[in-house]
Design a protein around this motif. Structure first.
Motif, mmCIF file in Angstrom:
data_model
loop_
_atom_site.group_PDB
_atom_site.id
_atom_site.type_symbol
_atom_site.label_atom_id
_atom_site.label_comp_id
_atom_site.label_asym_id
_atom_site.label_seq_id
_atom_site.Cartn_x
_atom_site.Cartn_y
_atom_site.Cartn_z
ATOM 1 N N ASP A 131 0.823 -1.218 0.000
ATOM 2 C CA ASP A 131 0.000 0.000 0.000
ATOM 3 C C ASP A 131 0.852 1.261 0.000
ATOM 4 O O ASP A 131 0.437 2.296 -0.526
ATOM 5 C CB ASP A 131 -0.935 0.004 1.209
ATOM 6 C CG ASP A 131 -2.111 -0.951 1.041
ATOM 7 O OD1 ASP A 131 -2.332 -1.427 -0.096
ATOM 8 O OD2 ASP A 131 -2.812 -1.233 2.040
ATOM 9 N N LEU A 132 2.036 1.173 0.590
ATOM 10 C CA LEU A 132 2.934 2.326 0.597
ATOM 11 C C LEU A 132 3.371 2.703 -0.815
ATOM 12 O O LEU A 132 3.700 3.861 -1.084
ATOM 13 C CB LEU A 132 4.172 2.040 1.453
ATOM 14 C CG LEU A 132 3.970 2.000 2.971
ATOM 15 C CD1 LEU A 132 5.258 1.572 3.665
ATOM 16 C CD2 LEU A 132 3.539 3.376 3.484
ATOM 17 N N HIS A 133 3.392 1.714 -1.707
ATOM 18 C CA HIS A 133 3.846 1.945 -3.081
ATOM 19 C C HIS A 133 2.698 1.989 -4.084
ATOM 20 O O HIS A 133 2.924 2.072 -5.278
ATOM 21 C CB HIS A 133 4.822 0.836 -3.500
ATOM 22 C CG HIS A 133 6.084 0.826 -2.697
ATOM 23 N ND1 HIS A 133 6.152 0.318 -1.415
ATOM 24 C CD2 HIS A 133 7.335 1.273 -2.989
ATOM 25 C CE1 HIS A 133 7.387 0.442 -0.958
ATOM 26 N NE2 HIS A 133 8.124 1.021 -1.888
ATOM 27 N N THR B 97 0.944 1.050 -15.820
ATOM 28 C CA THR B 97 1.959 1.364 -14.830
ATOM 29 C C THR B 97 1.974 2.854 -14.538
ATOM 30 O O THR B 97 1.529 3.672 -15.325
ATOM 31 C CB THR B 97 3.346 0.932 -15.348
ATOM 32 O OG1 THR B 97 3.611 1.637 -16.560
ATOM 33 C CG2 THR B 97 3.364 -0.570 -15.621
ATOM 34 N N SER B 98 2.499 3.156 -13.362
ATOM 35 C CA SER B 98 2.599 4.551 -12.960
ATOM 36 C C SER B 98 3.763 5.212 -13.692
ATOM 37 O O SER B 98 4.821 4.611 -13.869
ATOM 38 C CB SER B 98 2.813 4.628 -11.439
ATOM 39 O OG SER B 98 3.088 5.941 -11.045
ATOM 40 N N SER B 99 3.599 6.443 -14.104
ATOM 41 C CA SER B 99 4.663 7.136 -14.820
ATOM 42 C C SER B 99 5.800 7.536 -13.904
ATOM 43 O O SER B 99 6.911 7.759 -14.342
ATOM 44 C CB SER B 99 4.093 8.389 -15.509
ATOM 45 O OG SER B 99 3.504 9.251 -14.542
ATOM 46 N N ALA B 100 5.517 7.632 -12.609
ATOM 47 C CA ALA B 100 6.552 7.992 -11.637
ATOM 48 C C ALA B 100 6.581 6.943 -10.542
ATOM 49 O O ALA B 100 5.827 7.021 -9.579
ATOM 50 C CB ALA B 100 6.265 9.374 -11.038
ATOM 51 N N PRO B 101 7.398 5.907 -10.677
ATOM 52 C CA PRO B 101 7.436 4.839 -9.684
ATOM 53 C C PRO B 101 7.842 5.366 -8.316
ATOM 54 O O PRO B 101 8.693 6.258 -8.211
ATOM 55 C CB PRO B 101 8.511 3.876 -10.232
ATOM 56 C CG PRO B 101 8.658 4.243 -11.664
ATOM 57 C CD PRO B 101 8.347 5.697 -11.760
ATOM 58 N N PRO B 102 7.240 4.828 -7.251
ATOM 59 C CA PRO B 102 7.604 5.262 -5.905
ATOM 60 C C PRO B 102 8.995 4.767 -5.552
ATOM 61 O O PRO B 102 9.495 3.806 -6.156
ATOM 62 C CB PRO B 102 6.546 4.582 -5.030
ATOM 63 C CG PRO B 102 6.113 3.388 -5.827
ATOM 64 C CD PRO B 102 6.204 3.803 -7.255
ATOM 65 N N PRO B 103 9.638 5.396 -4.589
ATOM 66 C CA PRO B 103 10.972 4.964 -4.177
ATOM 67 C C PRO B 103 10.930 3.591 -3.529
ATOM 68 O O PRO B 103 9.931 3.207 -2.939
ATOM 69 C CB PRO B 103 11.388 6.041 -3.162
ATOM 70 C CG PRO B 103 10.097 6.586 -2.646
ATOM 71 C CD PRO B 103 9.160 6.560 -3.811
ATOM 72 N N PHE C 86 10.905 -3.606 -1.640
ATOM 73 C CA PHE C 86 9.544 -3.849 -2.109
ATOM 74 C C PHE C 86 9.410 -5.194 -2.799
ATOM 75 O O PHE C 86 9.161 -5.335 -3.981
ATOM 76 C CB PHE C 86 9.078 -2.725 -3.027
ATOM 77 C CG PHE C 86 7.618 -2.772 -3.379
ATOM 78 C CD1 PHE C 86 7.183 -2.448 -4.656
ATOM 79 C CD2 PHE C 86 6.684 -3.156 -2.432
ATOM 80 C CE1 PHE C 86 5.835 -2.506 -4.972
ATOM 81 C CE2 PHE C 86 5.340 -3.213 -2.746
ATOM 82 C CZ PHE C 86 4.912 -2.892 -4.015
ATOM 83 N N PHE C 87 9.529 -6.237 -1.957
ATOM 84 C CA PHE C 87 9.437 -7.619 -2.404
ATOM 85 C C PHE C 87 10.445 -7.897 -3.518
ATOM 86 O O PHE C 87 10.141 -8.527 -4.527
ATOM 87 C CB PHE C 87 8.039 -7.986 -2.899
ATOM 88 C CG PHE C 87 6.905 -7.596 -2.002
ATOM 89 C CD1 PHE C 87 5.684 -7.267 -2.549
ATOM 90 C CD2 PHE C 87 7.048 -7.562 -0.626
ATOM 91 C CE1 PHE C 87 4.617 -6.905 -1.735
ATOM 92 C CE2 PHE C 87 6.004 -7.196 0.190
ATOM 93 C CZ PHE C 87 4.782 -6.865 -0.362
ATOM 94 N N SER C 88 11.661 -7.447 -3.305
ATOM 95 C CA SER C 88 12.726 -7.639 -4.316
ATOM 96 C C SER C 88 12.244 -7.215 -5.692
ATOM 97 O O SER C 88 12.258 -7.969 -6.672
ATOM 98 C CB SER C 88 13.162 -9.107 -4.337
ATOM 99 O OG SER C 88 13.706 -9.494 -3.112
ATOM 100 N N ASN C 89 11.820 -5.919 -5.724
ATOM 101 C CA ASN C 89 11.305 -5.313 -6.959
ATOM 102 C C ASN C 89 10.086 -6.052 -7.512
ATOM 103 O O ASN C 89 9.907 -6.209 -8.708
ATOM 104 C CB ASN C 89 12.389 -5.223 -8.021
ATOM 105 C CG ASN C 89 13.468 -4.244 -7.641
ATOM 106 O OD1 ASN C 89 13.187 -3.221 -7.030
ATOM 107 N ND2 ASN C 89 14.704 -4.561 -7.978
ATOM 108 N N LEU C 90 9.248 -6.456 -6.558
ATOM 109 C CA LEU C 90 7.938 -7.025 -6.872
ATOM 110 C C LEU C 90 8.012 -8.143 -7.914
ATOM 111 O O LEU C 90 7.523 -8.053 -9.035
ATOM 112 C CB LEU C 90 6.974 -5.937 -7.352
ATOM 113 C CG LEU C 90 5.486 -6.274 -7.238
ATOM 114 C CD1 LEU C 90 5.103 -6.458 -5.769
ATOM 115 C CD2 LEU C 90 4.645 -5.195 -7.850
ATOM 116 N N PHE C 91 8.646 -9.238 -7.472
ATOM 117 C CA PHE C 91 8.689 -10.464 -8.254
ATOM 118 C C PHE C 91 9.415 -10.293 -9.587
ATOM 119 O O PHE C 91 9.085 -10.936 -10.578
ATOM 120 C CB PHE C 91 7.277 -10.993 -8.533
ATOM 121 C CG PHE C 91 6.385 -11.027 -7.338
ATOM 122 C CD1 PHE C 91 5.058 -10.677 -7.452
ATOM 123 C CD2 PHE C 91 6.862 -11.409 -6.093
ATOM 124 C CE1 PHE C 91 4.214 -10.704 -6.349
ATOM 125 C CE2 PHE C 91 6.037 -11.439 -4.995
ATOM 126 C CZ PHE C 91 4.709 -11.087 -5.115
#
Length: 228
Positions: free
Chosen positions: A73-75, A101-107, A113-118
């Motif tokens: 949720d933070l991302h 996808t988001s144009s500005a990825p969160p930090p 973040f789950f090792s770059n989300l799988f």
């Protein structure tokens, strides 16, 4: 880093409870399970179904765990939290594919973040095992569908024979009778608990799996008045 909208994948609002997420997973996983495809399904169709099935499992893996859900949720891009999705493919823009996808990825957080989300750099424990997730969530419904297929009598027979022989050596005929009974009961316990219903289900042939999946779908969707 792209962030899939797991709430949209499961067709639940961002404030959904664990029970709502679990119920949504059951519905979505049954819709996308590859073994529900007809035998003449093309390779491309099976590939799409498998990908979707994995995506649904990843969504449940993430949202069903409080710690992983907080991190996710933070991302979560703000655009994702503005709508809730219903169980209707025509109203869910992500029903047949991944979300934009988001144009500005969160930090990235300390946990990466789950090792770059799988991504390709993720560790084995980060990614959901789609088959294991399915059988765990459906274990209570799979057991009656599998019936006695989840049990055998081999260990009760072996145990009885072994107990008979050992009992005879120790106490002749009376000992043999007692040993056979004890061995049979211990073997029966091994038969009953030697395999989980999930293991039995995964070991079935495609046709039998398809039959069970149809039965599960009838149960799950009858509770919400929907049919697939």
């Amino acid at each position: 880093m792209s962030v899939p909208n797991y709430y949209a994948i499961l067709s639940v609002p961002t404030k959904a409870t664990f029970e709502e997420i679990r119920a949504a997973y059951r519905k979505e996983s049954l819709k996308s399970h590859p073994d529900r495809l007809p035998p003449d399904a093309t390779t491309a169709e099976r590939k799409r179904a498998t990908s979707r099935f994995q995506q649904v499992a990843d969504a449940y893996f993430t949202l069903s765990d409080p710690v992983r859900r907080r991190e996710y949720d933070l991302h979560l891009p703000s655009a994702y939290s503005s709508s809730s999705y219903q169980d209707d493919d025509t109203e869910n823009p992500f029903a047949s594919g991944p979300p934009p996808t988001s144009s500005a990825p969160p930090p990235t957080s300390a946990s990466s973040f789950f090792s770059n989300l799988f991504s390709g750099t993720s560790t084995p424990g980060d990614h959901a095992d789609a088959d294991e997730t399915f059988t765990n969530v459906f274990s209570d419904l799979l057991e009656p569908e599998l019936g006695r297929e989840s049990h055998s009598r081999i260990w009760s027979i072996v145990g009885g024979g072994g107990g008979l022989a050992l009992g005879f050596v120790v106490g002749n005929v009376p000992g043999a009778l007692a040993g056979a009974f004890a061995g049979n009961r211990l073997g029966a316990i091994r038969d009953a608990k030697g395999k989980s219903v999930g293991e039995v289900f995964l070991g079935l042939g495609t046709d039998r799996k398809a039959q069970i999946l149809r039965a599960l779908a009838a149960k799950v969707f009858s509770t919400v008045g929907q049919h697939i």
